[in-house]
Scaffold this motif. Structure first.
Motif, short mmCIF file in Angstrom:
data_model
loop_
_atom_site.label_atom_id
_atom_site.label_comp_id
_atom_site.label_asym_id
_atom_site.label_seq_id
_atom_site.Cartn_x
_atom_site.Cartn_y
_atom_site.Cartn_z
N VAL A 71 48.43 35.22 30.44
CA VAL A 71 49.72 34.05 30.67
C VAL A 71 49.94 32.96 29.55
O VAL A 71 48.54 31.99 29.78
CB VAL A 71 49.65 33.33 31.89
N PHE A 72 50.57 32.87 29.14
CA PHE A 72 50.87 31.65 27.78
C PHE A 72 51.88 30.62 28.52
O PHE A 72 52.60 30.56 29.14
CB PHE A 72 51.74 32.08 27.09
N THR A 73 50.78 29.09 28.69
CA THR A 73 51.24 28.07 29.17
C THR A 73 51.90 27.10 28.56
O THR A 73 53.07 26.64 28.28
CB THR A 73 50.74 27.64 30.57
N THR A 74 51.18 26.72 27.32
CA THR A 74 50.91 24.90 26.88
C THR A 74 50.46 26.10 25.10
O THR A 74 50.78 25.30 24.15
CB THR A 74 50.94 23.94 27.37
N GLY A 75 50.20 26.97 24.99
CA GLY A 75 49.47 27.35 24.24
C GLY A 75 47.71 26.69 23.40
O GLY A 75 47.27 27.14 23.03
N ALA A 76 47.62 26.30 24.74
CA ALA A 76 46.48 25.19 24.57
C ALA A 76 44.88 26.22 24.23
O ALA A 76 43.96 25.27 23.23
CB ALA A 76 45.70 24.61 25.57
N GLN A 77 45.39 27.16 25.17
CA GLN A 77 43.98 28.11 25.35
C GLN A 77 43.95 28.32 24.00
O GLN A 77 42.63 29.29 23.14
CB GLN A 77 43.39 29.14 26.13
N PHE A 78 44.87 29.48 23.63
CA PHE A 78 45.16 30.03 22.06
C PHE A 78 44.71 28.90 20.92
O PHE A 78 43.96 29.34 20.11
CB PHE A 78 47.13 30.72 22.06
N VAL A 79 45.05 27.99 21.57
CA VAL A 79 44.97 27.31 20.08
C VAL A 79 43.07 26.90 19.57
O VAL A 79 42.69 27.04 18.38
CB VAL A 79 45.44 25.52 19.84
N THR A 80 42.78 26.34 20.90
CA THR A 80 41.35 26.52 21.18
C THR A 80 40.56 27.31 20.67
O THR A 80 39.66 27.07 20.32
CB THR A 80 40.53 25.92 22.21
N VAL A 81 40.74 28.77 21.18
CA VAL A 81 40.23 30.32 20.56
C VAL A 81 40.10 30.19 19.31
O VAL A 81 38.80 30.81 18.45
CB VAL A 81 40.33 30.71 21.99
#
Length: 104
Positions: A71-81
Motif C-alpha cells: 500500500v502506498f500512502t504518503t511515499g515516505a517508505q519508498f523515499v527512505t528505503v
C-alpha cells in the motif's frame, strides 16, 4: 507474491532472488507507520526508523531495482528505503511498484 513470480519465471527472464534468500531484510521491530491520520513528519520518522533497521544480504551495487510494496500512502517508505538502497547499497536506480494507493 514474490514466491509466485519467482516460481513462474521458468525462462529466467527476470533477475529475481529465490524467496528463501531475500536481498533486503528488516533486522528489528519498528513502530508501525500506518496509524490513523499520521502527520507527514510522523510518517517520515517511522520510515527513517524502518530504513535504519534494514540490512542488505546481497550486493545491489550498480543494479536497477524494483521495490515492491502493498500500500502506498504518503511515499515516505519508498523515499527512505530507496535512499538506503542507493546511498548505502550503491544501487544505480530504484523504481517502485505498489498494489494499492490510499485515497487522498
Amino acid at each position: 507474491m514474490m514466491q509466485a513470480a519467482w516460481t513462474e519465471d521458468r525462462f529466467d527472464r527476470w533477475p529475481l532472488p529465490p524467496p528463501n534468500r531475500p536481498v533486503l531484510v528488516k533486522t528489528r521491530q519498528t513502530e508501525k507507520s500506518a496509524s490513523s491520520r499520521p502527520t507527514w513528519q510522523e510518517k517520515m520518522a517511522a520510515a527513517k526508523s524502518h530504513a535504519d533497521a534494514l540490512e542488505l544480504c546481497a550486493s545491489v551495487n550498480g543494479k536497477r531495482l524494483l521495490l515492491v510494496d502493498d500500500v502506498f500512502t504518503t511515499g515516505a517508505q519508498f523515499v527512505t528505503v530507496s535512499r538506503f538502497l542507493i546511498e548505502k547499497g550503491g544501487a544505480a536506480d530504484v523504481s517502485g511498484l505498489v498494489l494499492a494507493r490510499t485515497p487522498w
